[in-house]
Design a protein around this motif. Structure first.
Motif, PDB file in Angstrom:
ATOM      1  N   SER A   1     -22.577  30.141  41.139  1.00 59.81           N
ATOM      2  CA  SER A   1     -21.616  31.220  40.994  1.00 59.81           C
ATOM      3  C   SER A   1     -20.356  30.907  41.803  1.00 59.81           C
ATOM      4  N   GLY A   2     -19.209  31.078  41.187  1.00 58.70           N
ATOM      5  CA  GLY A   2     -17.950  30.803  41.874  1.00 58.70           C
ATOM      6  C   GLY A   2     -17.075  29.878  41.053  1.00 58.70           C
ATOM      7  N   ASP A   3     -15.855  29.720  41.522  1.00 60.44           N
ATOM      8  CA  ASP A   3     -14.875  28.896  40.821  1.00 60.44           C
ATOM      9  C   ASP A   3     -14.608  27.596  41.569  1.00 60.44           C
ATOM     10  N   TYR A   4     -15.614  27.013  42.154  1.00 60.32           N
ATOM     11  CA  TYR A   4     -15.419  25.846  43.006  1.00 60.32           C
ATOM     12  C   TYR A   4     -14.864  24.643  42.247  1.00 60.32           C
ATOM     13  N   VAL A   5     -15.384  24.395  41.062  1.00 60.46           N
ATOM     14  CA  VAL A   5     -14.908  23.264  40.263  1.00 60.46           C
ATOM     15  C   VAL A   5     -13.465  23.519  39.835  1.00 60.46           C
ATOM     16  N   LEU A   6     -13.182  24.730  39.374  1.00 58.53           N
ATOM     17  CA  LEU A   6     -11.819  25.065  38.949  1.00 58.53           C
ATOM     18  C   LEU A   6     -10.841  25.037  40.120  1.00 58.53           C
ATOM     19  N   ASP A   7     -11.279  25.448  41.306  1.00 61.46           N
ATOM     20  CA  ASP A   7     -10.406  25.371  42.482  1.00 61.46           C
ATOM     21  C   ASP A   7     -10.048  23.914  42.793  1.00 61.46           C
ATOM     22  N   ALA A   8     -11.038  23.030  42.731  1.00 56.83           N
ATOM     23  CA  ALA A   8     -10.774  21.617  42.980  1.00 56.83           C
ATOM     24  C   ALA A   8      -9.865  21.051  41.889  1.00 56.83           C
ATOM     25  N   MET A   9     -10.044  21.522  40.669  1.00 54.20           N
ATOM     26  CA  MET A   9      -9.202  21.090  39.559  1.00 54.20           C
ATOM     27  C   MET A   9      -7.752  21.527  39.809  1.00 54.20           C
ATOM     28  N   ARG A  10      -7.568  22.778  40.197  1.00 55.89           N
ATOM     29  CA  ARG A  10      -6.218  23.277  40.486  1.00 55.89           C
ATOM     30  C   ARG A  10      -5.589  22.498  41.641  1.00 55.89           C
ATOM     31  N   ASP A  11      -6.375  22.158  42.653  1.00 61.11           N
ATOM     32  CA  ASP A  11      -5.862  21.347  43.761  1.00 61.11           C
ATOM     33  C   ASP A  11      -5.384  19.984  43.256  1.00 61.11           C
ATOM     34  N   GLY A  12      -6.121  19.394  42.321  1.00 60.08           N
ATOM     35  CA  GLY A  12      -5.709  18.122  41.741  1.00 60.08           C
ATOM     36  C   GLY A  12      -4.402  18.251  40.972  1.00 60.08           C
ATOM     37  N   MET A  13      -4.249  19.337  40.227  1.00 52.18           N
ATOM     38  CA  MET A  13      -3.001  19.577  39.489  1.00 52.18           C
ATOM     39  C   MET A  13      -1.827  19.737  40.442  1.00 52.18           C
ATOM     40  N   THR A  14      -2.058  20.459  41.528  1.00 56.05           N
ATOM     41  CA  THR A  14      -1.009  20.669  42.534  1.00 56.05           C
ATOM     42  C   THR A  14      -0.615  19.345  43.168  1.00 56.05           C
ATOM     43  N   ARG A  15      -1.592  18.518  43.473  1.00 51.85           N
ATOM     44  CA  ARG A  15      -1.300  17.202  44.062  1.00 51.85           C
ATOM     45  C   ARG A  15      -0.478  16.352  43.109  1.00 51.85           C
TER      46      ARG A  15
END
Length: 168
Positions: A107-121
Motif C-alpha cells: 500500500s502506498g505510492d512508493y514506486v510512483l514517488d521514485a518515478m516522479r523523482d526520476g522525472m524531476t532529475r
C-alpha cells in the motif's frame, strides 16, 4: 519505505530482466518487440555532452531519450517509463514521458514517488521548463497520483491510425 525504491536508467543488463513487468502490463508485447524498443530508446550519449568528472550513472542520465526503471533494494523492477527531451515551440525544452508502468505490491505510492523523482532529475539535468506525462488508456490510479503531484492536463493528444478507415 520510499527510500527502498530508486530510479535508474535502463541498461543492457537490466533490459531483459525488465521484460516480465512489461509483459505483465502489455500482454501482447513480444520479447523481440521489447528489445527493438529498448535499442531505439537507449542510444549512446554524445561524448562532447559529458563532463570530465561524470561517472557511468551520470552519463546515462544525460541521454536525450531513454528508459528509466524503478527498482527496489534487491534489484527487482517495479516500474518504468520512457522519455525524450525535445524543443517545444511554446515551452522551450520539455521532458516528454510515455509508457508509464508501475506495480505497487504494498500500500502506498512508493514506486510512483521514485518515478516522479526520476522525472524531476531528468528535467533538471536537461534544463527542461516542463514535464509532459502521457498516460495510456484511462488509468484512474495514475491520473489521481499525477494530479495530486501537481500535474494538470495540457496539450491534449489525439490518436488516429496512420491509414484512415473508409466510412460506410
Amino acid at each position: 519505505m520510499s527510500e527502498a525504491y530508486k530510479s535508474l536508467p535502463l541498461t543492457a543488463q537490466t533490459a531483459d530482466m525488465t521484460y516480465p513487468l512489461v509483459q505483465m502490463l502489455k500482454v501482447d508485447m513480444s520479447f523481440d518487440r521489447w528489445r527493438a524498443f529498448v535499442d531505439q530508446y537507449c542510444m549512446p550519449v554524445a561524448k562532447d555532452s559529458v563532463g570530465a568528472k561524470a561517472d557511468a550513472d551520470d552519463i546515462l542520465w544525460q541521454r536525450q531519450r531513454g528508459i528509466i526503471v524503478i527498482a527496489n533494494e534487491r534489484g527487482y523492477i517495479h516500474g518504468l517509463f520512457s522519455y525524450y527531451v525535445r524543443d517545444d515551440m511554446t515551452d522551450g525544452l520539455v521532458l516528454h514521458v510515455d509508457n508509464v508502468m508501475a506495480v505497487e505490491i504494498v500500500s502506498g505510492d512508493y514506486v510512483l514517488d521514485a518515478m516522479r523523482d526520476g522525472m524531476t532529475r531528468l528535467a533538471r539535468i536537461h534544463q527542461c521548463s516542463n514535464v509532459y506525462v502521457s498516460l495510456g488508456e484511462p488509468d484512474d490510479r495514475l491520473r489521481t497520483y499525477f494530479a495530486r503531484s501537481g500535474y494538470a492536463p495540457s496539450k491534449v493528444r489525439y490518436c488516429a491510425p496512420a491509414a484512415p478507415r473508409m466510412s460506410a
